[in-house]
Motif scaffolding. Structure first.
Motif, PDB file in Angstrom:
ATOM      1  N   ASP A 124       0.913  -1.298  -0.038  1.00  0.00           N
ATOM      2  CA  ASP A 124      -0.071   0.053  -0.271  1.00  0.00           C
ATOM      3  C   ASP A 124       0.790   1.106  -0.039  1.00  0.00           C
ATOM      4  OD1 ASP A 124      -2.163  -1.655  -0.007  1.00  0.00           O
ATOM      5  OD2 ASP A 124      -2.547  -1.095   2.310  1.00  0.00           O
ATOM      6  N   ARG A 125       1.957   1.338   0.739  1.00  0.00           N
ATOM      7  CA  ARG A 125       2.798   2.479   0.725  1.00  0.00           C
ATOM      8  C   ARG A 125       3.475   2.867  -0.680  1.00  0.00           C
ATOM      9  NH1 ARG A 125       7.587   3.529   5.277  1.00  0.00           N
ATOM     10  NH2 ARG A 125       8.031   5.460   4.654  1.00  0.00           N
ATOM     11  N   HIS A 126       3.859   1.889  -1.483  1.00  0.00           N
ATOM     12  CA  HIS A 126       4.521   2.108  -2.675  1.00  0.00           C
ATOM     13  C   HIS A 126       3.931   1.923  -3.929  1.00  0.00           C
ATOM     14  CE1 HIS A 126       7.716   0.941   0.505  1.00  0.00           C
ATOM     15  NE2 HIS A 126       8.211   2.065   0.066  1.00  0.00           N
ATOM     16  N   ILE A 127       2.709   1.390  -3.888  1.00  0.00           N
ATOM     17  CA  ILE A 127       2.065   0.991  -5.160  1.00  0.00           C
ATOM     18  C   ILE A 127       1.782   1.991  -6.066  1.00  0.00           C
ATOM     19  CG2 ILE A 127      -0.371   0.722  -4.236  1.00  0.00           C
ATOM     20  CD1 ILE A 127       1.066  -1.634  -6.608  1.00  0.00           C
ATOM     21  N   ASP A 128       1.385   3.272  -5.528  1.00  0.00           N
ATOM     22  CA  ASP A 128       1.030   4.274  -6.857  1.00  0.00           C
ATOM     23  C   ASP A 128       2.188   4.765  -7.284  1.00  0.00           C
ATOM     24  OD1 ASP A 128      -1.574   4.195  -5.853  1.00  0.00           O
ATOM     25  OD2 ASP A 128      -1.328   5.869  -4.468  1.00  0.00           O
ATOM     26  N   GLU A 129       3.563   4.485  -6.562  1.00  0.00           N
ATOM     27  CA  GLU A 129       4.469   5.142  -7.136  1.00  0.00           C
ATOM     28  C   GLU A 129       5.352   3.970  -8.277  1.00  0.00           C
ATOM     29  OE1 GLU A 129       7.703   8.115  -7.951  1.00  0.00           O
ATOM     30  OE2 GLU A 129       5.691   7.949  -7.570  1.00  0.00           O
ATOM     31  N   VAL A 130       5.103   2.984  -7.675  1.00  0.00           N
ATOM     32  CA  VAL A 130       5.780   1.835  -8.694  1.00  0.00           C
ATOM     33  C   VAL A 130       4.615   1.663  -9.942  1.00  0.00           C
ATOM     34  CG1 VAL A 130       5.544  -0.801  -8.835  1.00  0.00           C
ATOM     35  CG2 VAL A 130       6.363   0.059  -6.759  1.00  0.00           C
ATOM     36  N   ILE A 131       3.500   1.868  -9.941  1.00  0.00           N
ATOM     37  CA  ILE A 131       2.663   1.871 -10.988  1.00  0.00           C
ATOM     38  C   ILE A 131       3.024   3.075 -12.011  1.00  0.00           C
ATOM     39  CG2 ILE A 131       0.329   2.172 -11.957  1.00  0.00           C
ATOM     40  CD1 ILE A 131      -0.557   0.697  -9.336  1.00  0.00           C
ATOM     41  N   ARG A 132       3.305   4.310 -11.203  1.00  0.00           N
ATOM     42  CA  ARG A 132       3.654   5.418 -12.167  1.00  0.00           C
ATOM     43  C   ARG A 132       4.914   5.145 -12.648  1.00  0.00           C
ATOM     44  NH1 ARG A 132       6.586   9.852 -12.256  1.00  0.00           N
ATOM     45  NH2 ARG A 132       7.762   9.235 -10.282  1.00  0.00           N
ATOM     46  N   LEU A 133       5.688   4.685 -11.886  1.00  0.00           N
ATOM     47  CA  LEU A 133       7.355   4.637 -12.855  1.00  0.00           C
ATOM     48  C   LEU A 133       6.982   3.435 -13.941  1.00  0.00           C
ATOM     49  CD1 LEU A 133       9.161   4.571  -9.449  1.00  0.00           C
ATOM     50  CD2 LEU A 133       9.560   6.149 -11.290  1.00  0.00           C
ATOM     51  N   MET A 134       6.415   2.414 -13.541  1.00  0.00           N
ATOM     52  CA  MET A 134       6.378   1.487 -14.821  1.00  0.00           C
ATOM     53  C   MET A 134       5.655   1.965 -15.881  1.00  0.00           C
ATOM     54  SD  MET A 134       8.014  -1.149 -13.392  1.00  0.00           S
ATOM     55  CE  MET A 134       9.088   0.089 -12.316  1.00  0.00           C
ATOM     56  N   CYS A 135       4.708   3.006 -15.759  1.00  0.00           N
ATOM     57  CA  CYS A 135       4.085   3.444 -16.769  1.00  0.00           C
ATOM     58  C   CYS A 135       4.666   4.437 -17.636  1.00  0.00           C
ATOM     59  CB  CYS A 135       2.518   3.756 -16.394  1.00  0.00           C
ATOM     60  SG  CYS A 135       1.403   2.525 -16.110  1.00  0.00           S
ATOM     61  N   THR A 136       5.726   5.205 -16.906  1.00  0.00           N
ATOM     62  CA  THR A 136       6.211   6.602 -17.428  1.00  0.00           C
ATOM     63  C   THR A 136       7.646   6.627 -17.604  1.00  0.00           C
ATOM     64  OG1 THR A 136       6.438   7.498 -15.108  1.00  0.00           O
ATOM     65  CG2 THR A 136       4.472   7.854 -16.326  1.00  0.00           C
ATOM     66  N   VAL A 137       8.345   5.635 -17.003  1.00  0.00           N
ATOM     67  CA  VAL A 137       9.980   5.581 -17.294  1.00  0.00           C
ATOM     68  C   VAL A 137      10.128   5.274 -18.775  1.00  0.00           C
ATOM     69  CG1 VAL A 137      11.869   4.527 -16.794  1.00  0.00           C
ATOM     70  CG2 VAL A 137      10.458   5.327 -14.837  1.00  0.00           C
ATOM     71  N   ARG A 138      11.052   6.164 -19.319  1.00  0.00           N
ATOM     72  CA  ARG A 138      11.495   5.670 -20.735  1.00  0.00           C
ATOM     73  C   ARG A 138      12.237   4.427 -20.811  1.00  0.00           C
ATOM     74  NH1 ARG A 138      11.778   8.682 -25.237  1.00  0.00           N
ATOM     75  NH2 ARG A 138      13.327   8.449 -26.814  1.00  0.00           N
ATOM     76  N   SER A 139      11.776   3.660 -21.820  1.00  0.00           N
ATOM     77  CA  SER A 139      12.354   2.159 -22.023  1.00  0.00           C
ATOM     78  C   SER A 139      13.899   2.321 -22.715  1.00  0.00           C
ATOM     79  CB  SER A 139      11.600   1.500 -22.685  1.00  0.00           C
ATOM     80  OG  SER A 139      12.006   0.186 -23.117  1.00  0.00           O
TER      81      SER A 139
END
Length: 233
Positions: free
Chosen positions: A148-163
């Motif tokens: 619960d503490r990290h999930i929002d940021e994990v999702i955001r990073l996986m969706c937005t970090v340049r591959s």
């Protein structure tokens, strides 16, 4: 246990058929013995019983030695700061998905603040622009930070970090698919609203549809939603 002795053990436990199979699925240009994972875990435990720090000072000359090195760094008894320091030194050596995923899955995070230090290291790895260090960051998040503490940021990073490449894409998609299983609504919303990579989105949908923990109706909805998303892109 020294590297030369380990090479002798690896030679004794090598399996030519497994070597052929493993060489097809793991992109590794160096020496590969073809030793199965249970045996590698057993060897790593034997290394840890002895002077494992001396072992870590020696160069590794094969895929299996890299796997053993990963297991020793991830699981040997040491304080959290030493483990993170050794992780920082080891990550640049990781050049394939198998060593990456074994290392992340076995890694002992440590209590309290040590876990948060690992989190920040993972975030920094995602900012390197390098394929396998970034995969380490993504897979380490999958294994240790889907909470619960990290999930929002994990999702955001996986969706937005340049591959930077395919193996990072696969790691990010794997992580996102596991986010979906635990947090389906917020993950799906992000996938189709902020995901910057159609390839990561495609892989994520495929992995979710392969899961036994997702209903047939949800799998079909995601499939159709992705088709619609592609049509608008």
């Amino acid at each position: 246990m020294r590297v030369g002795e380990i090479d002798r053990i690896l030679e004794e436990r090598s399996d030519p058929e497994y070597k052929e199979f493993n060489s097809r699925i793991v992109p590794y240009e160096g020496k590969m013995y073809g030793v199965r994972m249970p045996a590698l875990r057993s060897i790593a435990k034997d290394v840890i019983k002895g002077d494992w720090r001396l072992f870590l000072e020696e160069d590794t000359g094969s895929f299996e030695q890299s796997m053993i090195r990963a297991l020793v760094i991830a699981t040997a008894e040491m304080d959290a700061d030493e483990r993170l320091e050794r992780m920082a030194g080891f990550v640049p050596e990781i050049d394939n998905w198998a060593v990456c995923d074994t290392f992340c899955g076995a890694f002992r995070t440590g209590p309290g603040n040590a876990s948060e230090k690992l989190w920040h290291m993972c975030v920094e790895l995602l900012d390197t622009g390098e394929e396998f260090p970034m995969r380490v960051g993504a897979v380490m998040m999958l294994d240790h930070f889907l909470d619960d503490r990290h999930i929002d940021e994990v999702i955001r990073l996986m969706c937005t970090v340049r591959s930077p490449g395919y193996y990072y894409d696969m790691g990010a998609a794997w992580t996102l698919s596991c986010c979906y299983i635990s947090y389906p609504e917020k993950t799906e919303d992000a996938m189709f609203s902020i995901c910057a990579s159609n390839e990561i989105l495609r892989m994520t949908v495929r992995k979710i549809r392969d899961s036994f923990r997702v209903s047939a109706a949800d799998k079909e909805r995601l499939k159709e939603r992705f088709k619609g998303f592609k049509a608008r892109s």
